[in-house]
Design a protein around this motif. Structure first.
Motif, PDB file in Angstrom:
ATOM      1  N   LEU A  85     -10.573  -1.469  -6.417  1.00  0.00           N
ATOM      2  CA  LEU A  85      -9.860  -0.202  -6.307  1.00  0.00           C
ATOM      3  C   LEU A  85      -8.367  -0.535  -6.213  1.00  0.00           C
ATOM      4  CD1 LEU A  85     -12.142   1.726  -3.774  1.00  0.00           C
ATOM      5  CD2 LEU A  85     -12.248   1.684  -6.283  1.00  0.00           C
ATOM      6  N   PHE A 153     -10.486   0.261 -11.068  1.00  0.00           N
ATOM      7  CA  PHE A 153     -10.049   1.646 -11.075  1.00  0.00           C
ATOM      8  C   PHE A 153      -8.593   1.688 -10.636  1.00  0.00           C
ATOM      9  CE2 PHE A 153     -14.652   1.975 -10.233  1.00  0.00           C
ATOM     10  CZ  PHE A 153     -15.020   2.718 -11.350  1.00  0.00           C
ATOM     11  N   ARG A 156      -8.026   7.743  -8.563  1.00  0.00           N
ATOM     12  CA  ARG A 156      -9.218   8.456  -8.095  1.00  0.00           C
ATOM     13  C   ARG A 156      -9.958   9.149  -9.242  1.00  0.00           C
ATOM     14  NH1 ARG A 156     -11.058   7.507  -3.250  1.00  0.00           N
ATOM     15  NH2 ARG A 156     -11.877   9.582  -3.094  1.00  0.00           N
ATOM     16  N   GLN A 158     -10.391   8.140 -12.336  1.00  0.00           N
ATOM     17  CA  GLN A 158     -11.262   7.164 -12.988  1.00  0.00           C
ATOM     18  C   GLN A 158     -12.508   6.908 -12.153  1.00  0.00           C
ATOM     19  OE1 GLN A 158      -8.669   3.758 -13.367  1.00  0.00           O
ATOM     20  NE2 GLN A 158      -7.883   4.400 -15.374  1.00  0.00           N
ATOM     21  N   LEU A 159     -12.320   6.783 -10.853  1.00  0.00           N
ATOM     22  CA  LEU A 159     -13.444   6.532  -9.956  1.00  0.00           C
ATOM     23  C   LEU A 159     -14.408   7.719  -9.948  1.00  0.00           C
ATOM     24  CD1 LEU A 159     -14.957   4.915  -7.818  1.00  0.00           C
ATOM     25  CD2 LEU A 159     -13.329   5.774  -6.119  1.00  0.00           C
ATOM     26  N   PHE A 162     -16.489   7.764 -13.070  1.00  0.00           N
ATOM     27  CA  PHE A 162     -17.509   6.716 -12.971  1.00  0.00           C
ATOM     28  C   PHE A 162     -18.693   7.187 -12.114  1.00  0.00           C
ATOM     29  CE2 PHE A 162     -19.176   3.209 -10.340  1.00  0.00           C
ATOM     30  CZ  PHE A 162     -19.715   2.396 -11.325  1.00  0.00           C
TER      31      PHE A 162
END
Length: 167
Positions: A85, A153, A156, A158-159, A162
């Motif tokens: 992260l 990532f 946030r 992108q996370l 996912f």
């Protein structure tokens, strides 16, 4: 994904992600902070941290969040998936401030009992300098493990995508 290592700056959401993935994948999550810190914010010895980490590595499946350079190589070698992260400094400073308010005079779920949430200047500065001082070393370490699934990532969004795609 059976052995997942989550790393990143404090305040990036490593422990929260570990809990989400644990529920989603039905894999137990372990938090390095809860291993390292004893009640009253007393750290365990390096040797004990390494021993406890090696015990976790013997399990068939795990999700482990946390940085802890003393055990980073051990976890990198055993993980099949590494999630980094790598969020902005401001996002991470927001994260540690938010959790300080959220868990005021309480112990977070990812810490050992007797470690009420705190935020001091030294920790604030460590987070502030993470992307400049620690992140380059993490990227360097990751180059030694090209055979591992590496997911990085940067934000946030992108996370969240996912996690939605993994559901």
């Amino acid at each position: 994904m059976k052995k997942i290592m989550i790393i990143g700056s404090p305040g990036s959401g490593k422990s929260t992600l570990a809990r989400h993935l644990s529920e989603l994948l039905h894999i137990p999550a372990y938090h390095m902070d809860s291993i390292f810190w004893q009640p009253g914010w007393v750290p365990i010895k390096r040797k004990k941290l390494v021993e406890e980490t090696k015990k976790l590595m013997e399990k068939d499946t795990w999700i482990i969040d946390g940085n802890y350079s003393a055990t980073m190589d051990i976890r990198l070698k055993e993980a099949d998936t590494i999630i980094f992260l790598h969020f902005s400094t401001m996002r991470c400073l927001y994260g540690i401030t938010k959790r300080r308010l959220q868990y005021h005079k309480q112990t977070r779920p990812d810490l050992a009992a007797g470690c009420p949430e705190k935020l001091d200047w030294e920790f604030f500065q460590w987070v502030r300098k993470f992307n400049k001082r620690k992140a380059p070393h993490i990227y360097e370490l990751l180059t030694n493990y090209p055979d591992k699934q590496q997911i990085i990532f940067k934000n946030r969004s992108q996370l969240q995508k996912f996690l939605q795609d993994s559901s």
